[in-house]
Write a protein that holds these residues in place. Structure first.
Motif, mmCIF file in Angstrom:
data_model
loop_
_atom_site.group_PDB
_atom_site.id
_atom_site.type_symbol
_atom_site.label_atom_id
_atom_site.label_comp_id
_atom_site.label_asym_id
_atom_site.label_seq_id
_atom_site.Cartn_x
_atom_site.Cartn_y
_atom_site.Cartn_z
ATOM 1 N N ARG A 57 55.012 36.289 46.873
ATOM 2 C CA ARG A 57 55.444 36.312 45.471
ATOM 3 C C ARG A 57 54.704 37.403 44.708
ATOM 4 N NH1 ARG A 57 51.835 33.460 42.172
ATOM 5 N NH2 ARG A 57 50.421 31.988 43.216
ATOM 6 N N TYR A 58 55.210 37.668 43.523
ATOM 7 C CA TYR A 58 54.724 38.805 42.750
ATOM 8 C C TYR A 58 53.292 38.618 42.263
ATOM 9 C CZ TYR A 58 55.041 42.845 39.636
ATOM 10 O OH TYR A 58 54.845 44.057 39.016
ATOM 11 N N GLY A 59 52.862 37.383 42.044
ATOM 12 C CA GLY A 59 51.470 37.163 41.662
ATOM 13 C C GLY A 59 50.503 37.700 42.711
ATOM 14 N N GLU A 60 50.824 37.478 43.984
ATOM 15 C CA GLU A 60 49.992 38.025 45.056
ATOM 16 C C GLU A 60 50.028 39.549 45.039
ATOM 17 O OE1 GLU A 60 50.001 38.292 49.934
ATOM 18 O OE2 GLU A 60 50.758 36.463 48.999
ATOM 19 N N VAL A 61 51.197 40.116 44.788
ATOM 20 C CA VAL A 61 51.323 41.578 44.745
ATOM 21 C C VAL A 61 50.413 42.166 43.673
ATOM 22 C CG1 VAL A 61 52.892 43.463 44.107
ATOM 23 C CG2 VAL A 61 53.639 41.713 45.729
ATOM 24 N N LEU A 62 50.402 41.564 42.483
ATOM 25 C CA LEU A 62 49.577 42.108 41.397
ATOM 26 C C LEU A 62 48.094 42.054 41.742
ATOM 27 C CD1 LEU A 62 51.407 40.743 38.228
ATOM 28 C CD2 LEU A 62 51.437 43.075 39.136
ATOM 29 N N LEU A 63 47.658 40.980 42.385
ATOM 30 C CA LEU A 63 46.251 40.921 42.810
ATOM 31 C C LEU A 63 45.969 41.938 43.901
ATOM 32 C CD1 LEU A 63 45.494 37.094 42.754
ATOM 33 C CD2 LEU A 63 44.727 38.852 41.139
ATOM 34 N N SER A 64 46.931 42.150 44.793
ATOM 35 C CA SER A 64 46.757 43.181 45.816
ATOM 36 C C SER A 64 46.686 44.564 45.179
ATOM 37 C CB SER A 64 47.909 43.124 46.826
ATOM 38 O OG SER A 64 47.860 41.932 47.595
ATOM 39 N N THR B 149 33.030 37.955 34.895
ATOM 40 C CA THR B 149 31.614 38.290 34.663
ATOM 41 C C THR B 149 30.894 38.651 35.957
ATOM 42 O OG1 THR B 149 31.014 35.954 34.846
ATOM 43 C CG2 THR B 149 31.490 36.816 32.633
ATOM 44 N N VAL B 150 31.626 38.688 37.070
ATOM 45 C CA VAL B 150 31.024 39.004 38.359
ATOM 46 C C VAL B 150 31.482 40.384 38.797
ATOM 47 C CG1 VAL B 150 30.829 36.594 39.063
ATOM 48 C CG2 VAL B 150 32.919 37.865 39.612
ATOM 49 N N ALA B 151 30.871 40.903 39.875
ATOM 50 C CA ALA B 151 31.260 42.205 40.414
ATOM 51 C C ALA B 151 32.734 42.189 40.809
ATOM 52 C CB ALA B 151 30.387 42.544 41.615
ATOM 53 N N MET B 152 33.348 43.377 40.804
ATOM 54 C CA MET B 152 34.793 43.462 41.022
ATOM 55 C C MET B 152 35.218 42.870 42.360
ATOM 56 S SD MET B 152 37.727 44.201 39.784
ATOM 57 C CE MET B 152 37.594 45.344 38.426
ATOM 58 N N ASP B 153 34.471 43.101 43.439
ATOM 59 C CA ASP B 153 34.818 42.521 44.736
ATOM 60 C C ASP B 153 34.943 41.002 44.631
ATOM 61 O OD1 ASP B 153 35.155 44.683 46.426
ATOM 62 O OD2 ASP B 153 33.031 44.811 46.958
ATOM 63 N N ASP B 154 33.951 40.376 44.033
ATOM 64 C CA ASP B 154 33.967 38.915 43.897
ATOM 65 C C ASP B 154 35.045 38.462 42.925
ATOM 66 O OD1 ASP B 154 32.018 38.131 45.723
ATOM 67 O OD2 ASP B 154 30.387 38.484 44.300
ATOM 68 N N ALA B 155 35.268 39.225 41.877
ATOM 69 C CA ALA B 155 36.305 38.859 40.905
ATOM 70 C C ALA B 155 37.680 38.814 41.571
ATOM 71 C CB ALA B 155 36.311 39.849 39.745
ATOM 72 N N ILE B 156 37.954 39.797 42.412
ATOM 73 C CA ILE B 156 39.243 39.850 43.102
ATOM 74 C C ILE B 156 39.373 38.678 44.072
ATOM 75 C CG2 ILE B 156 40.594 41.153 44.792
ATOM 76 C CD1 ILE B 156 39.445 43.710 43.399
ATOM 77 N N LEU B 157 38.319 38.409 44.832
ATOM 78 C CA LEU B 157 38.371 37.294 45.786
ATOM 79 C C LEU B 157 38.524 35.957 45.063
ATOM 80 C CD1 LEU B 157 35.618 38.374 48.353
ATOM 81 C CD2 LEU B 157 38.095 38.681 48.521
ATOM 82 N N ASN B 158 37.845 35.801 43.934
ATOM 83 C CA ASN B 158 37.981 34.564 43.155
ATOM 84 C C ASN B 158 39.407 34.383 42.645
ATOM 85 O OD1 ASN B 158 35.304 33.849 43.505
ATOM 86 N ND2 ASN B 158 34.629 34.707 41.546
ATOM 87 N N GLU B 159 40.007 35.486 42.207
ATOM 88 C CA GLU B 159 41.388 35.385 41.722
ATOM 89 C C GLU B 159 42.356 35.073 42.861
ATOM 90 O OE1 GLU B 159 42.318 35.105 38.617
ATOM 91 O OE2 GLU B 159 40.214 35.319 38.071
ATOM 92 N N TYR B 160 42.151 35.677 44.024
ATOM 93 C CA TYR B 160 42.972 35.299 45.184
ATOM 94 C C TYR B 160 42.861 33.791 45.429
ATOM 95 C CZ TYR B 160 44.003 40.029 47.050
ATOM 96 O OH TYR B 160 44.477 41.304 47.257
#
Length: 517
Positions: A409-416, A448-459
């Motif tokens: 779905r598109y939500g996954e695409v935007l996070l990717s 409030t966390v580093a970008m790597d962790d922010a992306i993983l948290n959102e996934y």
């Protein structure tokens, strides 16, 4: 369907599904399979050719489809990412010690190569049928695009689980070449990218109601971007994802994404189509239906089931105000967020639990009838798979259901896209895409966390309880650290991949097992 043992790589009879033009949505999926039919007959006109390609889709819905989508697709995506736990006989997922004899992965391997074989046969036969005037040019081109896209999806699921697998793009001949060795993971995703690039100009953006559910340009662009992410070709991934802008969109309300009544909704880019109109939903009725809901919903409701438990850790990990929480996990004392799901109206709740309308209580969580926390259940359950009011539970006739299952779905695409731009060094643009997802969830502050962790948290908070979380974590390259940091689990070396099925190794001596198994 009779299957030859050699077919772990691709020796398949062409199979087709008779198209039923009933006028209802997804009618192309309601099929009668006919195996071994001569290809000249199968591709003799538009109707038979269309039906033949439905046989390629039938990989996802055919024999034992109920176990396939639960144990071969849902299990690894969720149990390996540790936010859902197996409560049945397959707790080895929590320790990353999956045996090579695990039957559903053998079924995954076999069924996917059957589907790939069907696609290969169709792709060989269609050009001559088009050139000979048997199949109209526009339809024939579209059907080729569908075959390429579905073949790419089948390979995506294989490579996401097993790593490198044999890449077979021609029909089997019956010779030694049918026993191909494994290609590398990168070679598999290179072929997937090639398939999707070739499919895109042949596919439409949308379909009419009868054909809704088939692969589209949007499907192909999403999987193309995913393939380039695995290949670390982030500029190409960005271009593929950006091609979706203006053609794909988010649901305004996160809860609506998985609503049973929202089949093939605007955010969905590829979903498994199931029959929500069947009258018999009991054992033995496992073609074009799923038992995932009964498998995941509380055992108190179904007098059994409840073999996939969400965790308190997932429940408590959402930020305050994140609307995805109630749409993802339900815990003790909480009411179901879907107005169609009334806990108080289930038969067993009326008979044995006083018609309560919450998922247990804080003082008495639902661990299973007469059970305690030692059962392995947590009192927390997955909301995303508990949306079909027709399904009554494990021990009732209405065990199976027809709710579609969204795979992309598109939500996954935007996070990717956010991850992609982060990898390209453009965190400003990455944050723009990340915030589209956070804003939809009701969150207006930056992470409030580093970008790597922010992306993983959102996934995690976007995709938990669906069909891709583990794969995007593994694709990121940060999955080992992610699991250690959040769950204090050390993944054994090599066990971030699942084992090549023992049956496949026994049949094809050119295959090698994944290291560590």
């Amino acid at each position: 369907m009779k299957k030859n043992n050699k077919i772990y790589i691709a020796k398949i009879f062409v199979s087709f599904a008779v198209l039923i033009s009933s006028g209802c949505s997804e009618s192309f999926l309601k099929d009668e399979k006919t195996d071994g039919i001569d290809g000249d007959i199968v591709f003799s006109n538009d109707n038979t050719a269309t039906a033949a390609i439905s046989g390629v889709y039938d990989t996802f819905q055919g024999e034992k489809s109920a176990e396939y989508d639960t144990k071969a697709l849902f299990y690894p995506a969720n149990f390996l990412s540790q936010d859902l736990l197996n409560v049945g006989a397959d707790t080895f997922f929590q320790k990353y010690e999956i045996p090579s004899t695990f039957g559903p992965f053998n079924a995954l391997w076999e069924s996917h190569y059957i589907g790939i074989g069907r696609a290969n046969s169709a792709l060989e036969k269609l050009p001559a049928a088009i050139e000979g005037g048997k199949v109209s040019t526009d339809l024939g081109n579209r059907l080729q695009g569908e075959c390429l896209a579905v073949r790419g999806i089948l390979y995506t699921i294989l490579a996401s689980n097993f790593g490198g697998v044999p890449v077979v793009i021609k029909p089997a001949t019956g010779g030694s070449e049918d026993y191909a060795p494994r290609n590398t993971q990168d070679e598999v995703f290179t072929q997937i990218a090639k398939d999707m690039e070739e499919a895109i100009p042949k596919l439409p953006w949308t379909y009419d109601a009868i054909n809704k559910g088939r692969t589209t340009k949007g499907t192909a662009y999403a999987y193309l971007g995913n393939a380039y992410m695995w290949l670390k070709q982030y500029d190409k991934a960005a271009a593929a994802y950006e091609a979706l802008e203006g053609h794909a969109t988010l649901e305004a309300n996160f809860l609506d994404i998985h609503a049973a009544i929202n089949r093939n909704g605007k955010e969905s880019l590829f979903e498994l189509q199931f029959n929500d109109a069947v009258g018999d939903l009991s054992w033995g009725r496992d073609d074009n239906v799923t038992f995932l809901q009964s498998f995941c919903m509380p055992a108190e409701i179904g007098k059994g089931g409840g073999y996939a438990a969400s965790t308190k850790g997932l429940h408590d990990s959402f930020e305050a105000g994140d609307s995805r929480k109630v749409a993802t996990v339900i815990g003790p004392g909480e009411t179901h967020p879907d107005p169609l799901i009334k806990i108080s109206e289930y038969d067993n709740i009326i008979e044995n639990y006083g018609g309560m309308n919450t998922c247990g209580t804080v003082d008495a969580p639902w661990y299973g009838p007469g059970e305690t926390a030692s059962s392995g259940r947590t009192g927390y359950y997955n909301v995303k798979t508990w949306r079909d009011p027709k399904v009554k539970g494990w021990s009732y006739p209405n065990l199976f259901g027809g709710q579609n299952l969204i795979i992309m779905r598109y939500g996954e695409v935007l996070l990717s896209q956010a991850e992609c731009y982060h990898k390209l060094g453009n965190d400003t643009k990455a944050m723009t895409y990340l915030m589209k997802i956070r804003n939809r969830a009701g969150l207006i502050t930056l992470p409030t966390v580093a970008m790597d962790d922010a992306i993983l948290n959102e996934y995690r908070h976007e995709l938990a309880g669906e069909f891709s979380l583990w794969y995007v974590l593994r694709r990121s390259g940060n999955h080992i650290k992610y699991i250690k940091d959040r769950f204090n689990i050390t993944i054994p070396a090599g066990h971030d991949l699942v084992p090549i099925p023992q049956n496949a190794l026994d049949v094809n001596k050119n295959l090698a097992q994944n290291p560590g198994y």
